[in-house]
Design a protein around this motif. Structure first.
Motif, short mmCIF file in Angstrom:
data_model
loop_
_atom_site.label_atom_id
_atom_site.label_comp_id
_atom_site.label_asym_id
_atom_site.label_seq_id
_atom_site.Cartn_x
_atom_site.Cartn_y
_atom_site.Cartn_z
N VAL A 155 0.88 -1.17 0.00
CA VAL A 155 0.00 0.00 0.00
C VAL A 155 0.91 1.22 0.00
N CYS A 156 0.79 2.02 -1.06
CA CYS A 156 1.63 3.21 -1.22
C CYS A 156 0.78 4.44 -0.95
N ILE A 157 1.17 5.20 0.07
CA ILE A 157 0.43 6.43 0.38
C ILE A 157 1.26 7.59 -0.17
N GLY A 158 0.78 8.22 -1.23
CA GLY A 158 1.58 9.27 -1.86
C GLY A 158 0.87 9.85 -3.06
N GLY A 159 1.66 10.45 -3.94
CA GLY A 159 1.08 11.11 -5.12
C GLY A 159 1.55 10.48 -6.42
N ASN A 160 1.49 11.28 -7.47
CA ASN A 160 1.83 10.83 -8.83
C ASN A 160 3.14 10.08 -8.97
N GLY A 161 4.22 10.68 -8.46
CA GLY A 161 5.56 10.10 -8.59
C GLY A 161 5.63 8.75 -7.88
N SER A 162 4.97 8.67 -6.73
CA SER A 162 4.99 7.44 -5.94
C SER A 162 4.25 6.32 -6.67
N PHE A 163 3.13 6.66 -7.30
CA PHE A 163 2.36 5.65 -8.04
C PHE A 163 3.14 5.19 -9.28
N THR A 164 3.89 6.09 -9.89
CA THR A 164 4.69 5.73 -11.07
C THR A 164 5.73 4.67 -10.66
N GLY A 165 6.34 4.85 -9.50
CA GLY A 165 7.33 3.89 -9.00
C GLY A 165 6.69 2.53 -8.76
#
Ligand code: F6P
Length: 322
Positions: free
Chosen positions: A98-108
């Motif tokens: 589960v990744c809590i973050g924004g655009n850059g985090s989802f790209t990773g």
């Protein structure tokens, strides 16, 4: 799926801790082991990963920031960095994130799935509210209220001196904070990155015949096209030297502080839904809440589609400044 991990990544936002708490406790409720990765992708690469239990998230629902810390990782952008990260996850048997973050985090996260098959569900955490696929992101409501509190104070001194204030709020690429704050703070005008090629704005706002009020507050998103509040104020001063504007840049105070009730509930619902989506076999999607209902949006859309700024709110600002 028997083991998952949670991490926060990119800029912190108030409510991230409430989200971590929901992820950990929902996982435990479903009898899944849950790990916490510290400092986002940096910690994933370094193996800074710890097993969490219900107590490790006690007394954090009210805290700003993120107990797992956060980072923007350059190394994770390289194939070698991602390889190290995947190796650490696999070593512990972690199958989902589960990744809590924004655009850059989802790209990773998307890259990690494409290259190593590690599944991920995202929870949108950013004060900017600029993620497609959800009405609000975690932290936006708190950031707006923090900025509003400051603007109400600025109003007192603006009124006392009959002064014009340019107040700069965060929003590198989007004007959601600026717009919300302008409307709720009774501002004269708002400058946002989404509205470009504004012509004659100085005369429209400050020509002698247009000056109706004894003082004015203008809200500026940091990413607006002319370069921010300092530049705008300078331009006004050059054209109308009798106006002596002041500038306040609110900066990172908008990112910290106790999350509002709305952000705590939003974060809790999103964190819990993220875990249950993983368990239902979903991957590469961001959890969102649209019209009060939980929904999932593919990462590609959440990353690349632009969330439109509400035009009707922009129009309201003009109407209310008759
Ligand atoms: O999280 C997004 C944001 O709040 C932007 O509005 C702002 O430009 C940026 O963070 C600044 O973040 P940092 O100082 O951490 O680079």
């Amino acid at each position: 799926m028997k083991k998952i991990a949670v991490f926060t990544s990119g800029g912190d936002s108030p409510g991230m801790n409430a989200c971590i708490r929901a992820v950990v406790r929902t996982a435990i409720y479903h009898k899944i082991e849950v790990y916490g990765i510290r400092r986002g992708y940096e910690g994933m690469i370094e193996g800074d990963i710890q097993l969490m239990d219900s107590r490790s998230v006690a007394n954090i629902i009210q805290r700003g920031g993120t107990i797992l810390k956060t980072a923007r990782s350059k190394e994770f952008m390289t194939p070698e960095g991602r390889k190290k990260a995947a190796k650490n996850l696999k070593k512990l048997g972690i199958e989902g994130l589960v990744c809590i973050g924004g655009n850059g985090s989802f790209t990773g996260a998307l890259k990690l799935y494409e290259e190593f098959g590690i599944r991920c569900i995202g929870a949108p955490g950013t004060i900017d509210n600029d993620l497609y696929g959800t009405d609000y992101t975690i932290g936006f409501d708190t950031a707006v209220n923090t900025a509003l509190d400051a603007i109400d104070r600025i109003r007192d001194t603006a009124d006392s001196h009959n002064r014009t204030f340019f107040v700069e709020v965060m929003g590198r690429d989007a004007g959601f904070i600026a717009l919300q704050v302008a409307l709720s703070g009774g501002a004269e005008a708002v400058f946002v990155p989404e509205v470009v090629n504004r012509k004659d704005w100085i005369d429209q706002l400050f020509s002698k015949k247009r000056r109706k009020k004894s003082f004015s507050i203008v809200i500026v998103a940091e990413g607006e096209e002319e370069g921010g509040a300092m530049v705008l104020a300078q331009k006004v001063k050059e054209k109308y030297p009798d106006i002596d504007p002041r500038v306040t840049i609110l900066g990172h105070i908008q990112r910290g502080g106790t999350p509002s009730s709305s952000d705590r509930v939003l974060a809790t619902r999103m964190g819990s839904a993220a875990v249950e989506s993983l368990l239902a076999g979903e991957t590469n999607k961001a959890v969102g809440i649209i019209n009060e209902k939980i929904c999932l949006t593919p990462f590609e859309e959440a990353i690349f589609k632009r969330k439109d700024i509400p035009e009707d709110l922009l129009r309201l600002i003009k109407i209310l400044n008759v």
